[in-house]
Every structure is written in C-alpha cells, then in structure tokens.
Design a protein around this motif. Structure first.
Motif, PDB file in Angstrom:
ATOM      1  N   PHE A 144      -4.197  14.307 -45.079  1.00 29.65           N
ATOM      2  CA  PHE A 144      -4.799  13.118 -44.473  1.00 29.65           C
ATOM      3  C   PHE A 144      -4.448  13.023 -42.990  1.00 29.65           C
ATOM      4  O   PHE A 144      -5.326  12.761 -42.152  1.00 29.65           O
ATOM      5  CB  PHE A 144      -4.322  11.859 -45.198  1.00 29.65           C
ATOM      6  CG  PHE A 144      -4.835  10.587 -44.577  1.00 29.65           C
ATOM      7  CD1 PHE A 144      -6.116  10.127 -44.851  1.00 29.65           C
ATOM      8  CD2 PHE A 144      -4.039   9.853 -43.707  1.00 29.65           C
ATOM      9  CE1 PHE A 144      -6.600   8.968 -44.265  1.00 29.65           C
ATOM     10  CE2 PHE A 144      -4.513   8.695 -43.122  1.00 29.65           C
ATOM     11  CZ  PHE A 144      -5.798   8.244 -43.397  1.00 29.65           C
ATOM     12  N   GLU A 145      -3.174  13.213 -42.650  1.00 28.53           N
ATOM     13  CA  GLU A 145      -2.761  13.127 -41.244  1.00 28.53           C
ATOM     14  C   GLU A 145      -3.458  14.187 -40.395  1.00 28.53           C
ATOM     15  O   GLU A 145      -3.854  13.921 -39.258  1.00 28.53           O
ATOM     16  CB  GLU A 145      -1.244  13.288 -41.146  1.00 28.53           C
ATOM     17  CG  GLU A 145      -0.469  12.095 -41.664  1.00 28.53           C
ATOM     18  CD  GLU A 145       1.038  12.337 -41.629  1.00 28.53           C
ATOM     19  OE1 GLU A 145       1.441  13.487 -41.347  1.00 28.53           O
ATOM     20  OE2 GLU A 145       1.789  11.386 -41.887  1.00 28.53           O
ATOM     21  N   THR A 146      -3.596  15.386 -40.947  1.00 28.99           N
ATOM     22  CA  THR A 146      -4.235  16.469 -40.215  1.00 28.99           C
ATOM     23  C   THR A 146      -5.711  16.155 -39.947  1.00 28.99           C
ATOM     24  O   THR A 146      -6.192  16.293 -38.819  1.00 28.99           O
ATOM     25  CB  THR A 146      -4.131  17.796 -41.003  1.00 28.99           C
ATOM     26  OG1 THR A 146      -2.753  18.102 -41.181  1.00 28.99           O
ATOM     27  CG2 THR A 146      -4.808  18.926 -40.257  1.00 28.99           C
ATOM     28  N   MET A 147      -6.434  15.724 -40.973  1.00 25.20           N
ATOM     29  CA  MET A 147      -7.853  15.419 -40.803  1.00 25.20           C
ATOM     30  C   MET A 147      -8.044  14.220 -39.878  1.00 25.20           C
ATOM     31  O   MET A 147      -8.978  14.198 -39.062  1.00 25.20           O
ATOM     32  CB  MET A 147      -8.501  15.152 -42.156  1.00 25.20           C
ATOM     33  CG  MET A 147      -8.536  16.359 -43.095  1.00 25.20           C
ATOM     34  SD  MET A 147      -9.281  17.839 -42.351  1.00 25.20           S
ATOM     35  CE  MET A 147     -10.907  17.232 -41.932  1.00 25.20           C
ATOM     36  N   ASP A 148      -7.168  13.240 -39.985  1.00 23.84           N
ATOM     37  CA  ASP A 148      -7.264  12.066 -39.111  1.00 23.84           C
ATOM     38  C   ASP A 148      -7.043  12.460 -37.658  1.00 23.84           C
ATOM     39  O   ASP A 148      -7.751  11.990 -36.756  1.00 23.84           O
ATOM     40  CB  ASP A 148      -6.235  11.018 -39.544  1.00 23.84           C
ATOM     41  CG  ASP A 148      -6.378   9.727 -38.762  1.00 23.84           C
ATOM     42  OD1 ASP A 148      -7.444   9.097 -38.862  1.00 23.84           O
ATOM     43  OD2 ASP A 148      -5.428   9.358 -38.037  1.00 23.84           O
ATOM     44  N   LEU A 149      -6.091  13.360 -37.432  1.00 19.75           N
ATOM     45  CA  LEU A 149      -5.830  13.853 -36.081  1.00 19.75           C
ATOM     46  C   LEU A 149      -7.051  14.559 -35.511  1.00 19.75           C
ATOM     47  O   LEU A 149      -7.464  14.302 -34.373  1.00 19.75           O
ATOM     48  CB  LEU A 149      -4.636  14.804 -36.108  1.00 19.75           C
ATOM     49  CG  LEU A 149      -4.392  15.603 -34.817  1.00 19.75           C
ATOM     50  CD1 LEU A 149      -3.813  14.699 -33.753  1.00 19.75           C
ATOM     51  CD2 LEU A 149      -3.498  16.797 -35.065  1.00 19.75           C
ATOM     52  N   ALA A 190       1.826  16.599 -37.969  1.00 17.27           N
ATOM     53  CA  ALA A 190       1.176  16.136 -39.195  1.00 17.27           C
ATOM     54  C   ALA A 190       1.719  16.907 -40.397  1.00 17.27           C
ATOM     55  O   ALA A 190       1.828  18.132 -40.367  1.00 17.27           O
ATOM     56  CB  ALA A 190      -0.331  16.335 -39.085  1.00 17.27           C
ATOM     57  N   GLN A 250     -13.937  21.193 -38.467  1.00 16.14           N
ATOM     58  CA  GLN A 250     -13.509  20.252 -39.503  1.00 16.14           C
ATOM     59  C   GLN A 250     -13.868  20.770 -40.892  1.00 16.14           C
ATOM     60  O   GLN A 250     -13.072  20.647 -41.837  1.00 16.14           O
ATOM     61  CB  GLN A 250     -14.156  18.886 -39.269  1.00 16.14           C
ATOM     62  CG  GLN A 250     -13.550  18.112 -38.109  1.00 16.14           C
ATOM     63  CD  GLN A 250     -14.171  16.742 -37.926  1.00 16.14           C
ATOM     64  OE1 GLN A 250     -14.316  15.996 -38.887  1.00 16.14           O
ATOM     65  NE2 GLN A 250     -14.548  16.405 -36.700  1.00 16.14           N
ATOM     66  N   LYS A 269     -10.204  14.306 -36.380  1.00 16.04           N
ATOM     67  CA  LYS A 269     -11.312  13.367 -36.152  1.00 16.04           C
ATOM     68  C   LYS A 269     -11.085  12.534 -34.900  1.00 16.04           C
ATOM     69  O   LYS A 269     -12.013  12.302 -34.114  1.00 16.04           O
ATOM     70  CB  LYS A 269     -11.479  12.464 -37.379  1.00 16.04           C
ATOM     71  CG  LYS A 269     -12.046  13.183 -38.596  1.00 16.04           C
ATOM     72  CD  LYS A 269     -12.137  12.258 -39.802  1.00 16.04           C
ATOM     73  CE  LYS A 269     -12.681  13.001 -41.020  1.00 16.04           C
ATOM     74  NZ  LYS A 269     -12.735  12.141 -42.225  1.00 16.04           N
ATOM     75  N   THR A 270      -9.846  12.087 -34.699  1.00 13.97           N
ATOM     76  CA  THR A 270      -9.530  11.283 -33.514  1.00 13.97           C
ATOM     77  C   THR A 270      -9.704  12.088 -32.237  1.00 13.97           C
ATOM     78  O   THR A 270     -10.312  11.620 -31.259  1.00 13.97           O
ATOM     79  CB  THR A 270      -8.081  10.758 -33.596  1.00 13.97           C
ATOM     80  OG1 THR A 270      -7.934   9.963 -34.776  1.00 13.97           O
ATOM     81  CG2 THR A 270      -7.738   9.922 -32.377  1.00 13.97           C
TER      82      THR A 270
END
Length: 341
Positions: free
Chosen positions: A59-64, A55, A90, A66-67
């Motif tokens: 955005f990519e880090t937080m999305d990772l 990432a 988080q 959360k997923t």
C-alpha cells in the motif's frame, strides 16, 4: 550482476523523500539525455523516488508512486506522454508485487515484501534500459517496408523514425542498403530540430528534400509512404503527435498512401480522446478577436502551448512499427488492453 545493479540503485533504509524533487529530476533527465523520451524519463524518475523511499508495504509503495506521478502530471502543460509512462510503470508494479515471496507467502509479510521490492528495483532499472533500446528493434521491424526507389514523407523530430531510416540506409550481412529518398516537412516553429533531422539523414547519404507544411498536398503525388512518430499511442490505436500530423494523415488517406507510425510500446496508454479538443488540457490554438486591436490586449488571454499536438484516429493509420512487431491499430488497441487493464 545483481549486486552491481543494487549498488547502482541503492535502497536506502533512512531516506529523506521530502528533499527529493521528482519534477526537477524528470526535467534534468530530459535535459541531460536528448535521446530520452518523456515516458521513460517519467519511469526513471519514479524509480529514483522508490530508491529514496522507506515504504515497507504494498500500500505504501503504490501510494508513493501515485503521489509522485500526480506531481509530474501537474508540472507540465501536456502530461499525456509522461502519464502513459507512469501508468505502465504502475501496472508493472502491481504485477510484480502480486508475485509471492521466496517462501511462497504473499508479499504483504514484511520479509517477503522487502525481497520482492529489492528484486523489483533491480529489474525496473533493466526495464528502463530496454525501453530506451526499443527503437533499434523498431528499425529492424520496419526495414523491410523501406524499399528501393521509394520516396518517404516524414514530419517532426521523432528519434525512432530517424533511427529506422538511418538503419535502412546501411548494409547488413544478409541485406543490402536501401536506396530511397525523403521529403521532410519543415516546422517553422522548430526549425532547429528540423535542420537536425535533415542533417542526420543526409549524413547517411540519404537524399532529402525539405518542404513547408503548406506544400504537403502538392508533394503527395511523389510520395510512396508516410512515416511519422508519436508522443503517445491512444487506447483505440490512434496517435497523439506533433501538430500537423493529422492533416498529413487526411491527405494520405485521400491519395490512398500508406501511413505508418513508428512508436515504442512504452508510449501505449489509456488516453482515448473523442476529438481534437479532448486532451484534458488547453492548447489555445484558436483565439477569436473581433478586430486586430483586441489581440493581446487582454492580459488574461493564455498564450498558445509551446509544442502543440493533434490526434490522428486509427482509421487513418495503415500499421504501427513497434518493438513487439508490425501491428494494425486494432492489434495495438488489444495490446493496450492486455497491458493496462
């Protein structure tokens, strides 16, 4: 030191996150280290996932995260404790990623984001280590409340409760050992765990009596204080803990006995149950049948959860022993708001 930390948790430029199974990693951490709590295992699993990710943006880090957090929650029947860990992590990420880069610019620029990300990886390693050490701080905080000639009632297999009582039975430079005795409420469903707790206390030369759960009310007249742990601390200053904790709290309230909870800050979370049946998952404790022949006949009937829990509201709790001090339930609720909102 920073270089050493970076070697322990390398940030890979060509990761293969598809091959990383966060659920298996989480389960392995718990199996390999009996002293690890569920929230900390969840945090360390997320750190490992980040270490294998490429990432390059916030955005990519937080999305990772959360997923991967959602995968963990979906894999266990009772996700409350690990959810508190993932939410705390988080929030830590959000706070860290809001910090400006070394040139004072926002972290959204690639150069600054990578600097902040590497710093974050090193410090989250330290965060997890400190979380595991929290119970030693709690033992220091709770020691003055364990007094000579006290009889303390305990329940469950809380590691932090065991550490607190063990340290209270030891002499330190400025304080002699406490001489007290323990009534431990045995759990028939987890007798091995109960026996381990009792053996550990007796190894510290602490006199221990064991009673069944049905004898708690009978024994309450001999008790000076109750000390329990918690799987999770709720947003209103209550606790979710081993089934049977709530009824002990009810009896303690009726007999005007102090009811203390020893819990690490990483167990604090947003969970706010309205009653015993508002956990977000089924425990299948109550199963109605018109006659005995129906029991077990329906293949669709779900079996009771292996480790059932109950909810003790804040009104039954005297104080919390935490790694940030002795707190009332109201103060705990305020801490959770400050941490997570």
């Amino acid at each position: 030191m920073a270089d050493q930390d970076a070697r322990q948790y390398p940030i890979r430029s060509n990761p293969d996150l598809e091959s990383f199974d966060i659920v298996s990693h989480y389960q392995k951490l718990l199996a390999d280290d009996p002293e690890l709590t569920m929230p900390v295992a969840a945090i360390e699993s997320l750190i490992e996932a980040l270490g294998q990710s490429s990432a390059k943006t916030v955005f990519e880090t937080m999305d990772l995260v959360k997923t991967q957090s959602a995968k963990l929650r979906a894999a266990v029947k009772n996700p409350i404790a690990l959810t508190h860990g993932t939410e705390l992590f988080q929030q830590y990420l959000v706070t860290s990623l809001k910090q400006p880069g070394p040139d004072g610019k926002e972290t959204s620029s690639h150069e600054n984001f990578e600097v902040v990300r590497q710093h974050l990886m090193r410090n989250t390693r330290l965060f997890a280590q400190r979380a595991k050490e929290a119970r030693e701080h709690i033992a220091t905080v709770g020691r003055p409340y364990v007094r000579d000639n006290y009889t303390i009632l305990t329940h469950g297999g809380s590691r932090v409760v065991g550490t607190l009582l063990s340290r209270a039975a030891e002499s330190i430079a400025i304080d002699a050992r406490r001489r007290f005795q323990v009534i431990h409420v045995m759990n028939d469903a987890r007798r091995t765990e109960s026996n381990r707790v009792v053996a550990a206390l007796r190894a510290k030369d602490i006199p221990v009596a064991t009673i069944p759960e049905s004898a708690v009310a009978y024994s309450m007249g001999k008790v000076n204080m109750i000390l329990v742990g918690a799987e999770a601390v709720t947003a209103n200053g209550g606790i979710i803990s081993r089934m049977g904790t709530y009824q002990i709290a009810l009896l303690a309230k009726a007999r005007k006995k102090d009811f203390f909870v020893a819990a690490e800050q990483h167990k604090f979370g947003k969970t706010f149950p309205l009653d015993q049946f508002d956990f977000g998952f089924k425990q299948n404790i109550i199963d109605f049948h018109a006659n005995t022949t129906q029991e077990g006949d329906n293949k669709d009937n779900e079996q009771p959860i292996a480790d059932p829990v109950d909810y003790t509201p804040p009104g039954f709790i005297t104080s919390f022993f935490t790694d940030i001090g002795v707190l009332t339930p109201t103060a705990v609720s305020k801490q959770i708001i400050d941490l997570l909102y």
